[in-house]
Design a protein around this motif. Structure first.
Motif, PDB file in Angstrom:
ATOM      1  N   VAL A 166     -76.260  45.450  12.403  1.00 31.74           N
ATOM      2  CA  VAL A 166     -76.035  46.866  12.697  1.00 31.74           C
ATOM      3  C   VAL A 166     -76.635  47.259  14.041  1.00 31.74           C
ATOM      4  CG1 VAL A 166     -76.499  49.180  11.918  1.00 31.74           C
ATOM      5  CG2 VAL A 166     -75.914  47.450  10.274  1.00 31.74           C
ATOM      6  N   LEU A 167     -77.801  46.689  14.354  1.00 32.90           N
ATOM      7  CA  LEU A 167     -78.450  47.062  15.611  1.00 32.90           C
ATOM      8  C   LEU A 167     -77.616  46.600  16.807  1.00 32.90           C
ATOM      9  CD1 LEU A 167     -82.020  46.141  14.468  1.00 32.90           C
ATOM     10  CD2 LEU A 167     -81.212  48.408  15.050  1.00 32.90           C
ATOM     11  N   VAL A 168     -77.077  45.382  16.715  1.00 27.42           N
ATOM     12  CA  VAL A 168     -76.238  44.900  17.810  1.00 27.42           C
ATOM     13  C   VAL A 168     -74.986  45.748  17.917  1.00 27.42           C
ATOM     14  CG1 VAL A 168     -75.002  42.930  18.741  1.00 27.42           C
ATOM     15  CG2 VAL A 168     -77.114  42.582  17.519  1.00 27.42           C
ATOM     16  N   MET A 169     -74.447  46.147  16.763  1.00 29.36           N
ATOM     17  CA  MET A 169     -73.250  46.981  16.800  1.00 29.36           C
ATOM     18  C   MET A 169     -73.540  48.302  17.495  1.00 29.36           C
ATOM     19  SD  MET A 169     -71.942  46.045  13.003  1.00 29.36           S
ATOM     20  CE  MET A 169     -70.499  47.042  12.817  1.00 29.36           C
ATOM     21  N   LEU A 170     -74.701  48.880  17.228  1.00 26.26           N
ATOM     22  CA  LEU A 170     -75.070  50.128  17.914  1.00 26.26           C
ATOM     23  C   LEU A 170     -75.199  49.888  19.414  1.00 26.26           C
ATOM     24  CD1 LEU A 170     -77.685  51.958  15.690  1.00 26.26           C
ATOM     25  CD2 LEU A 170     -75.542  52.839  16.538  1.00 26.26           C
ATOM     26  N   MET A 171     -75.751  48.739  19.793  1.00 28.31           N
ATOM     27  CA  MET A 171     -75.863  48.447  21.225  1.00 28.31           C
ATOM     28  C   MET A 171     -74.481  48.333  21.851  1.00 28.31           C
ATOM     29  SD  MET A 171     -79.062  45.972  21.909  1.00 28.31           S
ATOM     30  CE  MET A 171     -79.392  44.990  20.468  1.00 28.31           C
ATOM     31  N   CYS A 172     -73.548  47.762  21.105  1.00 28.74           N
ATOM     32  CA  CYS A 172     -72.181  47.657  21.632  1.00 28.74           C
ATOM     33  C   CYS A 172     -71.591  49.044  21.863  1.00 28.74           C
ATOM     34  CB  CYS A 172     -71.302  46.867  20.672  1.00 28.74           C
ATOM     35  SG  CYS A 172     -71.722  45.136  20.636  1.00 28.74           S
ATOM     36  N   VAL A 173     -71.881  49.978  20.952  1.00 30.58           N
ATOM     37  CA  VAL A 173     -71.400  51.346  21.159  1.00 30.58           C
ATOM     38  C   VAL A 173     -71.994  51.928  22.435  1.00 30.58           C
ATOM     39  CG1 VAL A 173     -71.417  53.665  20.233  1.00 30.58           C
ATOM     40  CG2 VAL A 173     -70.966  51.754  18.735  1.00 30.58           C
ATOM     41  N   GLU A 174     -73.269  51.638  22.673  1.00 30.70           N
ATOM     42  CA  GLU A 174     -73.903  52.115  23.918  1.00 30.70           C
ATOM     43  C   GLU A 174     -73.157  51.573  25.127  1.00 30.70           C
ATOM     44  OE1 GLU A 174     -76.435  54.301  23.745  1.00 30.70           O
ATOM     45  OE2 GLU A 174     -75.766  54.130  21.673  1.00 30.70           O
TER      46      GLU A 174
END
Lengths: 509, 208, 102
Positions: free
Chosen positions: C30-38
């Motif tokens: 989930v954390l990497v996915m949030l970074m991808c959104v960034e």
């Protein structure tokens, strides 16, 4: 000279609805967090905000007035009033419905009401936005409180995960929307939809200038629609909706299923027709496919659900598909160069109102089945409802009949206006779309009326108190209000439909 | 215009280098198994993007990008990663389903459209502003206001634009959004302990 | 004086956007996915800033600033939710966060 003029009172007047909702929302947040026992107080504050907003909308609807503010970034016209009215009603009834849930919370109950008001303020921003950036942040203001509210029961796994899932989908769709808006801005040099349509930027590029502006605007618009499609749970971007709806606390699900959909379809209508009308021949058929897919997926999905919240989630998807019909019909007219497209706006407003009442009522009736507001419950539990609770069963039957769209109900008038808005485009593919929509309505009769059959045609199972009925007074109030609304709209559809002319008049500058 | 003529632009070399760095950083961020390293590669990308902003005369945005994005946001990420000890995954990329491939195909198609449009035929007549813009050909407000005298992209100019009628509504929306987020985070995280143990039952008993 | 064309920046931004989107679809943390959104949001702000330059319209830069603020909001709420889920789950893998499926 880019608007370096100071803002004035007329600007504040234009955002009156947003102001009311935000002020009462912030007051409600403040009271809720300052006083340990402030729940009732903040619920009242939010409710007063909703009532005031609704009253302003109801009084102004049909006057055909148009107030622009913030350098044309926001407009208060009849479409804005007409879109905010169902959202405010949804907010008010959701607060009523949530009272039982709020009393089970140890903390955060006051903030809940404030967040609800702020989310509604986001819808009000979307309803009147004439600038893609304002619209985008309106969508965010709607979404962020909803992420939090979906996860509100933090000890509950499903609620948590529902919130997280909603946030992941929501934030990625925001990023998609932002990139789409950025491309439009790169091509056209403005984010104001009126300026985009007119190409009014001094010697500025227009949508059909050259390969770069056309392709970039087209891709940008596509991304924008995809992003909004995620938010409104249109197929094929709907996968998240049933899971999120199921996991969220029932009052939040109720709000989810009405407000964001109405606001998002309204926003699509304004942005696509006012801003990107020149590309209507390109987007109208695409939206047609999306609408048919959405209805079909929603209805077929709902057929197979045995649980209440999931069924209503799928049915909500289908209803968003019906509402799109108005946008498509208007788009087809716009593509033919006719200015009649503005007539379709009244269909969205009327259906938004009818849908708000029907769906909130249905949720209020069904949510009394569960043992708590977190659980999703089996529809089997409805068996024997008619014998035990005749009033609730009667209300449920009314909402279901109306959701199906059987003649002389609010849902029927709503679908009739939507279908006729779509058919007014007078092209073959639109007729096909409308026929498919009618078939879809017929399919939906099966799962809606099944609930009515459950409640009247079965004997109550004799399990006494263990049956899991929790009737609450506030739920009764919601059902009564929604029932009155549905009956009122069925008997006097002209109350809203009469505003059609004013709606048309005020939508364009 | 041809590639050769762009190459003579003073911004060309920094733009190309920063773009390559940004893309490499992004690819590394996506493919690293170790989340902490991924976050650090993201910092590289974000700083490279700040350089891109400088080549576009957006000095203020570049500074904010470094301070807020690379500074605050990534630090928050690292903090949570370490707090949750969520550093590594068994395998970085999951088995992609058909939906993923479809999404990838659509994204690639999109890229191709933008690329093709961007470099096909005659390039559009975009009005690149002069180095010191004295005025902007914005939408007509019909006013006789004093013209903008600040250089394009200077903090003063951007500040004036933020509080212009066109943007101030969005600014206020963001302020409300920030309050919402703050309240939400407090509601969601208050009383949660990083050990993973629930607080005393008496505290939250009925919320179960 | 020559300028690097707007298209070049749009292409770089589109590449970053697609990489971010691919990462969002392919990663399970989930954390990497949030970074991808960034990353995707950053791509959008590159386009805004480049277009601001191309159209000599400083509003594009202001929008980029707004997007940075928005990123902060989403990360704050997102990380709070991650922490809350982690409490109930002890995992940030989206595949184990799947009780809601079906």
């Amino acid at each position: 000279m880019i608007g370096f003029e100071p803002i004035g009172l007329s600007d504040l007047g234009a955002v009156l609805l947003v102001l009311i909702l935000v002020l009462f929302g912030l007051a409600s947040l403040l009271v809720g967090s300052l006083f340990r026992r402030g729940t009732g107080m903040s619920a009242w504050l939010s409710a007063v905000g909703f009532i005031l907003t609704g009253a302003v909308c109801a009084i102004s609807l049909g006057r055909g007035e148009r107030t622009e503010g913030f350098a044309g970034g926001y407009v208060l016209d009849d479409l804005t009033h007409g879109l905010v009215l169902p959202c405010a009603i949804a907010g008010l009834l959701t607060i009523l419905l949530a009272m039982r849930y709020l009393h089970t919370l140890k903390h955060g109950a006051g903030e809940f009401c404030g967040l609800l008001s702020l989310a509604t303020a986001g819808m009000a921003v979307m309803a009147g936005a004439q600038d893609l950036i304002v619209a985008f942040f309106g969508v965010e203001l709607l979404s962020v409180p909803l992420y939090i509210m979906a996860a509100y029961s933090r000890r509950d796994r499903l609620s948590n995960e529902s919130g997280l899932k909603y946030l992941m989908i929501g934030s990625v769709s925001s990023a998609i929307m932002a990139f789409g808006i950025a491309l439009c801005y790169a091509a056209l040099g403005t984010t104001n939809i009126v300026a985009m349509a007119e190409g009014s930027l001094a010697a500025g590029p227009t949508m059909v200038d050259n390969a770069f502006t056309t392709a970039t605007t087209g891709v940008g618009l596509g991304l924008l629609v995809v992003g909004l499609g995620f938010k409104a749970a249109l197929a094929p971007f709907h996968m998240w909706a049933p899971d999120v709806y199921q996991g969220a606390p029932t009052p939040v699900t109720t709000f989810f299923s009405v407000g964001p959909k109405v606001a998002a379809v309204g926003l699509m209508y304004r942005v696509l027709l006012v801003g990107f009308g020149d590309l209507a021949h390109f987007w109208a058929p695409v939206l047609g496919v999306i609408a048919v897919l959405t209805m079909t997926v929603g209805n077929l999905g709902a057929l197979y659900q045995s649980r209440g919240k999931r069924m209503l989630a799928y049915s909500g998807i289908a209803h968003a598909g019906y509402m799109l019909l108005a946008v498509i019909g208007a788009g087809a007219l716009r593509a033919q160069g006719s200015s009649e497209w503005m007539a379709a706006s009244v269909a969205i407003v009327f259906y938004g109102m009818a849908y708000a009442f029907m769906n909130l009522g249905a949720f209020a009736a069904i949510s009394q089945l569960g043992e708590g507001d977190l659980e999703d419950f089996s529809l089997e539990r409805l068996k024997g409802l008619g014998r035990r609770y005749p009033w609730s069963a009667g209300a449920l039957a009314l909402f279901m009949v109306s959701l199906t769209g059987i003649p002389i109900t609010a849902g029927f008038w709503g679908k009739l206006t939507l279908f006729s808005a779509a058919i007014s485009g007078q092209t073959v593919w639109l007729s096909v779309v409308v026929v498919l929509a009618a078939i879809n309505s017929a399919i939906s009769a099966y799962y809606y009326l099944r609930l009515v059959a459950y409640s009247y045609m079965y004997e109550p199972e004799d399990t006494g108190e263990a049956h899991g009925w929790v009737s609450s007074q506030s739920g009764g109030w919601v059902m009564a209000t929604a029932g009155l609304g549905v009956i009122g709209l069925a008997l006097f559809p002209a109350v809203i439909l009469g505003a059609a002319e004013a709606l048309q008049k005020s939508i364009m500058p | 215009m041809s590639l050769a003529s762009w190459a003579s632009a003073p911004q060309f070399a920094p733009m190309v280098i920063a773009s390559l760095l940004a893309i490499v950083g992004a690819i590394m961020m996506v493919t690293r198994r170790d989340v902490v390293r991924g976050a650090l590669w993201l910092v590289i990308t974000l700083i490279a993007v700040a350089v891109l902003f400088i080549t576009l005369m957006a000095d203020l945005i570049a500074v904010v990008q470094v301070v807020v994005y690379a500074g605050a946001i990534i630090v928050l990420f690292l903090f949570v990663i370490i707090l949750l000890a969520a550093g590594k995954e068994p395998d970085a990329l999951r088995n992609a389903g058909p939906g993923t491939w479809a999404a990838g195909a659509v994204a690639l198609g999109l890229l191709v459209v933008v690329l093709a449009a961007g470099f096909s035929g005659e390039l559009p007549q975009l009005q690149w502003g002069s180095a010191v813009a004295t005025d902007s050909p914005g939408r007509d407000t019909g006013g006789e206001e004093e013209p903008m005298t600040h250089p394009f992209g200077s903090p003063a100019g951007v500040g004036q634009a933020i509080f212009s009628a066109q943007n101030v509504l969005t600014l206020e929306l963001i302020s409300i959004l920030l309050i919402t987020a703050m309240v939400g985070v407090i509601v969601l995280a208050k009383g949660l302990r990083p050990t993973g143990r629930l607080p005393a039952e008496a505290d939250e008993g009925s919320e179960e | 004086m020559q300028f690097v064309p707007l298209q070049a920046y749009v292409v770089v931004a589109a590449l970053l956007f697609v990489i971010g989107a691919a990462g969002f679809c392919l990663r399970r943390n989930v954390l990497v996915m949030l970074m991808c959104v960034e990353l995707m949001l950053t791509a959008a702000s590159i386009v805004f800033v480049a277009a601001a330059r191309a159209h000599a319209d400083v509003n594009g830069q202001v929008i980029a600033l707004f997007l940075i603020a928005l990123a902060a909001v989403e990360v704050a709420v997102g990380l709070a939710l991650v922490v809350a889920v982690f409490h109930n789950r002890r995992s940030v893998d989206v595949d184990t966060v799947a009780d809601l499926k079906g």
